[in-house]
Write an enzyme that holds these catalytic residues in place. Sequence first.
Site, PDB file in Angstrom:
ATOM      1  N   GLU A   1       6.022  11.363   0.006  1.00 28.05           N
ATOM      2  CA  GLU A   1       4.803  12.138   0.293  1.00 28.05           C
ATOM      3  C   GLU A   1       3.921  12.268  -0.946  1.00 28.05           C
ATOM      4  O   GLU A   1       3.303  13.292  -1.200  1.00 28.05           O
ATOM      5  CB  GLU A   1       5.150  13.501   0.903  1.00 28.05           C
ATOM      6  CG  GLU A   1       5.768  13.311   2.282  1.00 28.05           C
ATOM      7  CD  GLU A   1       5.578  14.479   3.219  1.00 28.05           C
ATOM      8  OE1 GLU A   1       4.578  15.215   3.073  1.00 28.05           O
ATOM      9  OE2 GLU A   1       6.419  14.626   4.118  1.00 28.05           O
TER      10      GLU A   1
ATOM     11  N   ALA B   1       0.859  -1.193   0.000  1.00 28.30           N
ATOM     12  CA  ALA B   1       0.000   0.000   0.000  1.00 28.30           C
ATOM     13  C   ALA B   1       0.892   1.239   0.000  1.00 28.30           C
ATOM     14  O   ALA B   1       1.259   1.754   1.046  1.00 28.30           O
ATOM     15  CB  ALA B   1      -0.924   0.000   1.221  1.00 28.30           C
TER      16      ALA B   1
END
Length: 387
Positions: free
Chosen positions: A370, A136
């Site tokens: 990010e 993920a």
Amino acid sequence: MAAEQSFDVYRLPEEHEAIREAVREVCAAKVAPHAAEADETGEFPKASYDALRAADFHAPHIPVEYGGAGADALATAIVIEEVARACASSSLIPAVNKLGTMPLLLAGSEELKRKYLTPVAAGDAMFSYCLSEPEAGSDAASMTTRAVRDGDHWVLNGVKRWITNAGVSEFYTVFAVTDPAARSRGISAFVVEKSDPGVSFGAPEKKLGVKGSPTREVYLDNVRIPADRMIGAEGTGFGTAMKTLDHTRVTIAAQAVGIAQGALDYAKGYVQERKQFGKAVAEFQGVQFMLADMGMKLEAARQLTYTAAGKSERGDADLTYFGAAAKCFASDAAMEITTDAVQLLGGYGYTRDYPVERMMRDAKITQIYEGTNQVQRIVMARQLLKG
């Protein structure tokens, strides 16, 4: 014209310029000297951390009521930019402290904030952010780390990957599934302590850049934590994670700007000293055009980043767009600028005797973490099409 003196639109306030000068001074004296060594050894630059902590630049964003400096989002971006100009690995100290604590600032109870922000502000602990997992990454909602309620505790099991400063940080914001049927609305956020039984870490990743900032997996094996360590209400964790990134993508943009500035500064000095064909390399028009493009891209990236930082501080409705745009543009610019800096140094640029090859390697990660720049473009497009 007298009006010129009072026209402060698009000019940084004096206190922000003063912060830049103060950080630059600390970094020149006590951070830059350790940058090459941190890169070579792959070890956390403790001396740089101590220097930033002594000057209150290790977690400047923490509010005054928790013992912090109370720096606004723009001031924090400038701190990160200036540290990154000297050492990208060290700039992850203030950047990741903000990333790890932002969920508490956005959604945490007063008790949680007081308990965990205070030691970070004091420099006694760092805070990391555990969202990504082996399966993920960009699709964070597919996480499988579970938190199961057991009386007045939660029990966490799972693996988190790509965790910056893992093993060095004392505290971790961990996102875990509390209701598997609800997908993103079934994810909750928790504070996990390094000392909690069942918490362990993988070996440090062998990375291309930012080697002085350890990146490891975090293993959660029946980690039992009090229920009051949940950040916000149950099921709100994914929303908190996304809101956090809206703010902290600005810090990655600032990091990219700083890395690029360091590379441009070094390249400028080099081409003025290096002589070929009887004159300084800087006198060749082809080189001047490269420098002009580097400077132009850098300033565009900086202005977009500062605008996004202002929106972060105010909590503007279009922060999601601007945070993504600043991160994406600044990191792409940093990769281009650092690559050109290596080119301007010729063969020397390709060696570790000069800092620009390190800066080029360090810049690459700003396009990835990010949220990859492909994800940033999806975020921007969705925001544009909503309007």
